[in-house]
Every structure is written in structure tokens, then in C-alpha cells.
Design a protein around this motif. Structure first.
Motif, PDB file in Angstrom:
ATOM      1  N   VAL A  93       0.846  -1.202   0.000  1.00 15.73           N
ATOM      2  CA  VAL A  93       0.000   0.000   0.000  1.00 15.73           C
ATOM      3  C   VAL A  93       0.877   1.245   0.000  1.00 15.73           C
ATOM      4  O   VAL A  93       0.613   2.212  -0.737  1.00 15.73           O
ATOM      5  CB  VAL A  93      -0.966  -0.018   1.203  1.00 15.73           C
ATOM      6  N   SER A  94       1.948   1.221   0.765  1.00 11.17           N
ATOM      7  CA  SER A  94       2.857   2.356   0.822  1.00 11.17           C
ATOM      8  C   SER A  94       3.523   2.579  -0.534  1.00 11.17           C
ATOM      9  O   SER A  94       3.649   3.712  -1.007  1.00 11.17           O
ATOM     10  CB  SER A  94       3.909   2.115   1.899  1.00 11.17           C
ATOM     11  N   LEU A  95       3.962   1.509  -1.164  1.00 13.62           N
ATOM     12  CA  LEU A  95       4.575   1.626  -2.486  1.00 13.62           C
ATOM     13  C   LEU A  95       3.578   2.154  -3.518  1.00 13.62           C
ATOM     14  O   LEU A  95       3.921   3.007  -4.346  1.00 13.62           O
ATOM     15  CB  LEU A  95       5.150   0.282  -2.935  1.00 13.62           C
ATOM     16  N   LEU A  96       2.348   1.649  -3.483  1.00 13.92           N
ATOM     17  CA  LEU A  96       1.313   2.135  -4.413  1.00 13.92           C
ATOM     18  C   LEU A  96       1.017   3.617  -4.168  1.00 13.92           C
ATOM     19  O   LEU A  96       0.882   4.403  -5.111  1.00 13.92           O
ATOM     20  CB  LEU A  96       0.041   1.308  -4.276  1.00 13.92           C
ATOM     21  N   PHE A  97       0.936   3.977  -2.911  1.00 11.20           N
ATOM     22  CA  PHE A  97       0.681   5.377  -2.570  1.00 11.20           C
ATOM     23  C   PHE A  97       1.847   6.255  -3.030  1.00 11.20           C
ATOM     24  O   PHE A  97       1.642   7.330  -3.608  1.00 11.20           O
ATOM     25  CB  PHE A  97       0.447   5.520  -1.063  1.00 11.20           C
ATOM     26  N   ASN A  98       3.072   5.788  -2.784  1.00  3.53           N
ATOM     27  CA  ASN A  98       4.248   6.546  -3.219  1.00  3.53           C
ATOM     28  C   ASN A  98       4.275   6.692  -4.742  1.00  3.53           C
ATOM     29  O   ASN A  98       4.621   7.759  -5.270  1.00  3.53           O
ATOM     30  CB  ASN A  98       5.536   5.890  -2.729  1.00  3.53           C
TER      31      ASN A  98
END
Length: 119
Positions: free
Chosen positions: A19-24
Motif C-alpha cells: 500500500v505504501s509503495l502504491l501510494f508513493n
């Protein structure tokens, strides 16, 4: 049970990472889009500023031309008024000089009157 907690923690951490990677990635794309829009806006502002300066120079030139034309018109008006005053003075002088002549009481010919445009 400790293994299950580790597994849930690992899955939670993995999901968090995804989720963090997608958000980034999403934020990175948004940043790139905004950066492109900023560059485009900056170029538009620079172009409009250049056009504004060109129009300012054009307006300044037109104002100077208008002022010069007004000065020329004022000079012409003064000259016309001076010439009219001079003509009236000369007419009065001529009338004074010919006042005692016998032609004074006779009307002027039409051809002479047509040439006398002093009023």
C-alpha cells in the motif's frame, strides 16, 4: 500461536509495504503531473509577460506620437490664429488708408471678395 502472530504481522507488514509503495507511486505520478503543469504555467506567464512588455512599449510609442501630434496641432492652431489676426489688422489698415479715396464708397468686385478669406 506465535507463528500465527508472526504470519499475520508479516502479511500486515507486506500489505503495508505494498500500500505504501502504491501510494508513493501515485504521489510520484501526481508530482510529475504537477511539475509539468507548473513548467507549462511558468512558460505561459513568461510569454504573457513578454507580450505585456511589448504592448507597453507600443502604448508608450503611441502616447509619444499622440503628444507630438497634439503639439503640432497646437502650433498650427496658434499659427492660424496669428495669421487671422494679422489679416484683420491688414484689412483695418487698408480700410484706414483708402477711407479718403473715392473708391471707398464703391463696392468691391466679386472676384476680389472671393479672394478675401480672412474671417
Amino acid at each position: 500461536m506465535f507463528t500465527q502472530i508472526k504470519a499475520f504481522f508479516g502479511i500486515g507488514l507486506g500489505l503495508s509495504l505494498v500500500v505504501s509503495l502504491l501510494f508513493n507511486y501515485s504521489q510520484s505520478q501526481t508530482t510529475k503531473n504537477l511539475s509539468t503543469q507548473l513548467i507549462t504555467s511558468k512558460l505561459t506567464v513568461e510569454s504573457l509577460t513578454a507580450k505585456n512588455q511589448a504592448l507597453d512599449h507600443q502604448v508608450q510609442g503611441l502616447v509619444q506620437s499622440r503628444d507630438a501630434a497634439q503639439l503640432a496641432a497646437d502650433d498650427t492652431k496658434r499659427e492660424v490664429l496669428k495669421l487671422r489676426c494679422d489679416a484683420l489688422v491688414r484689412v483695418d489698415e487698408v480700410r484706414t488708408v483708402i477711407q479718403h479715396e473715392d473708391c471707398y464708397s464703391r463696392p468691391l468686385p466679386d472676384s476680389v471678395i472671393e479672394r478675401m478669406h480672412y474671417n
